[in-house]
Design an enzyme around this catalytic site. Structure first.
Site, PDB file in Angstrom:
ATOM      1  N   SER A   1       6.497  -4.764  -2.377  1.00 29.76           N
ATOM      2  CA  SER A   1       5.902  -3.299  -2.700  1.00 29.76           C
ATOM      3  C   SER A   1       6.071  -2.447  -1.535  1.00 29.76           C
ATOM      4  O   SER A   1       7.336  -2.148  -1.053  1.00 29.76           O
ATOM      5  CB  SER A   1       4.480  -3.412  -3.034  1.00 29.76           C
ATOM      6  OG  SER A   1       4.038  -2.472  -4.010  1.00 29.76           O
ATOM      7  N   TRP A   2       5.102  -1.788  -0.962  1.00 38.02           N
ATOM      8  CA  TRP A   2       5.341  -0.773   0.263  1.00 38.02           C
ATOM      9  C   TRP A   2       5.879  -1.551   1.352  1.00 38.02           C
ATOM     10  O   TRP A   2       6.665  -1.355   2.155  1.00 38.02           O
ATOM     11  CB  TRP A   2       4.001  -0.147   0.865  1.00 38.02           C
ATOM     12  CG  TRP A   2       4.084   0.304   1.943  1.00 38.02           C
ATOM     13  CD1 TRP A   2       3.523  -0.401   3.226  1.00 38.02           C
ATOM     14  CD2 TRP A   2       4.778   1.364   2.619  1.00 38.02           C
ATOM     15  NE1 TRP A   2       3.713   0.287   4.433  1.00 38.02           N
ATOM     16  CE2 TRP A   2       4.462   1.390   3.874  1.00 38.02           C
ATOM     17  CE3 TRP A   2       5.522   2.234   2.188  1.00 38.02           C
ATOM     18  CZ2 TRP A   2       5.077   2.152   4.787  1.00 38.02           C
ATOM     19  CZ3 TRP A   2       6.271   3.266   2.967  1.00 38.02           C
ATOM     20  CH2 TRP A   2       5.846   3.224   4.275  1.00 38.02           C
TER      21      TRP A   2
ATOM     22  N   ASP B   1       6.889  -5.003 -13.920  1.00 37.68           N
ATOM     23  CA  ASP B   1       6.196  -4.311 -12.859  1.00 37.68           C
ATOM     24  C   ASP B   1       6.222  -2.609 -13.225  1.00 37.68           C
ATOM     25  O   ASP B   1       7.121  -2.043 -13.129  1.00 37.68           O
ATOM     26  CB  ASP B   1       7.095  -4.725 -11.750  1.00 37.68           C
ATOM     27  CG  ASP B   1       6.452  -3.828 -10.578  1.00 37.68           C
ATOM     28  OD1 ASP B   1       6.764  -4.403  -9.336  1.00 37.68           O
ATOM     29  OD2 ASP B   1       5.586  -2.991 -10.650  1.00 37.68           O
TER      30      ASP B   1
ATOM     31  N   HIS C   1       3.646  -6.576 -11.297  1.00 34.77           N
ATOM     32  CA  HIS C   1       3.874  -6.229 -10.109  1.00 34.77           C
ATOM     33  C   HIS C   1       3.402  -7.200  -8.770  1.00 34.77           C
ATOM     34  O   HIS C   1       4.011  -7.389  -7.863  1.00 34.77           O
ATOM     35  CB  HIS C   1       3.267  -4.947  -9.912  1.00 34.77           C
ATOM     36  CG  HIS C   1       3.325  -4.305  -8.329  1.00 34.77           C
ATOM     37  ND1 HIS C   1       4.613  -4.073  -7.827  1.00 34.77           N
ATOM     38  CD2 HIS C   1       2.556  -4.305  -7.291  1.00 34.77           C
ATOM     39  CE1 HIS C   1       4.403  -3.326  -6.663  1.00 34.77           C
ATOM     40  NE2 HIS C   1       3.062  -3.593  -6.303  1.00 34.77           N
TER      41      HIS C   1
ATOM     42  N   GLY D   1       0.781  -1.069   0.176  1.00 32.79           N
ATOM     43  CA  GLY D   1       0.076   0.266  -0.208  1.00 32.79           C
ATOM     44  C   GLY D   1       0.934   1.349   0.069  1.00 32.79           C
ATOM     45  O   GLY D   1       1.427   1.392  -1.169  1.00 32.79           O
TER      46      GLY D   1
END
Ligand code: STX
Length: 313
Positions: free
Chosen positions: A107-108, A264, A292, A40
């Site tokens: 990711s985050w 990605d 991604h 996120g």
């Protein structure tokens, strides 16, 4: 990925005057502990996140970060920064009586994993990271202003639709106004459009089921508001901080596997490559036919291979 399992314990951890975090434990009660850090920010954990780990070997710990998933208050931006979350991870470790643990994030989640490891290197046994994201201005510009838009023009048109033409020169700022509007309808329309942009571009082949997540009011609101809040504030970090030699030198001794999709467009491979250049000891896999999402077959396979490899360390 391993079969679906259920938690053997769930709990809530009060970490501030307002934030009450949800966490859960699954797998082997006496297994080697791993903390899963979701993306996120604001994405929350999904029950399938447990399936990256061998449940006979790992004590799997899922944490919904501030304002995310089952943590309350939902979508709250108050006292919600990278460094608050780093402190929360430590609070949870101490609460659970864990000395050191494996850390897994995409990711985050890779951002928070790096920030946590650089803050507490002595608590981290190994790192498994996916879709490297360090919130540099260039990364944010590519996905939210001018880059991925060239590859997904149809989805981009839907993303810009809620924003008046005159404000489209700074999309993150324009969305910040709408995501924090006093008008509920304005907020939810913007939140769904923001979330849909990411869901539409997270896989090599657009996944209707993945897209549908953006239609959920609570998910979209938390995901969009919290992401935008962090990005407008550059993740509450110096630009490129997580990639600085002085920061990387704190963690170069930690075994680390990075899995990155070649295509990605949310967190392009250039950041994973930059991380490899400053941290040559890490094991970098670029998956030639993936985007991604951690659920891309080639990415999921390598992530499970990495957690299997690290389970006995
Ligand atoms: C720019 N944010 C990328 C990220 O962290 C992310 N992408 N998808 C997710 C979820 C799987 C949590 C929806 O998180």
């Amino acid at each position: 990925m391993y079969p679906d399992i259920k938690p053997f314990e769930t709990g809530r951890l009060n970490v501030s005057d307002i934030h009450d975090l949800y966490y859960e434990l699954s797998g082997n009660k006496d297994g080697t502990p791993v903390i899963f850090l979701h993306g996120g920010p604001g994405g929350g954990c999904d029950e399938k996140d447990r399936s990256f780990f061998d449940p006979t070997k790992y004590k799997i710990i899922l944490l919904d970060q501030r304002g995310s998933g089952k943590s309350l208050p939902s979508a709250s931006l108050e006292d919600n920064t990278t460094w608050d979350l780093v402190k929360d991870v430590e609070r949870l470790r101490e609460h659970l009586g864990i000395s050191t643990w494996h850390v897994f994030g995409g990711s985050w989640g890779s951002t928070l994993s790096l920030a946590y490891a650089q803050s507490h290197p002595d608590k981290v046994k190994t790192l498994v990271l996916r879709g490297i994201f360090t919130l540099r201005a260039s990364e944010l510009r590519f996905f939210y202003q001018d880059g991925a838009s060239h590859l997904f023009p149809e989805a981009w048109d839907e993303y810009v639709a809620p924003i008046p033409e005159a404000e489209r020169g700074d999309m993150m700022l324009a969305y910040h106004a709408q995501l924090n509007s006093v008008d509920d309808q304005t907020r939810i329309v913007a939140a769904k459009a923001w979330a849909k942009w990411e869901m539409a571009t997270s896989k090599l082949f657009v996944d209707p089921e993945y897209l549908a997540r953006a239609e959920g009011d609570e998910f979209a609101n938390a995901f969009a508001r919290i992401e935008n809040h962090y990005f407008i504030n550059n993740g509450f970090m110096r630009d490129g901080q997580l990639l600085e030699k002085q920061e990387i030198d704190k963690i170069r001794h930690i075994p680390c596997v990075v899995v990155q999709g070649r295509y990605d467009v949310v967190c392009p491979a250039t950041t994973a490559y930059s991380l490899k250049k400053v941290w040559p000891e890490l094991e970098l896999h670029i998956v030639p036919d993936a985007g991604h999402s951690s659920r891309e077959p080639g990415i999921a396979k390598l992530l499970v291979e990495a957690t299997n490899k690290f389970a006995d360390l």
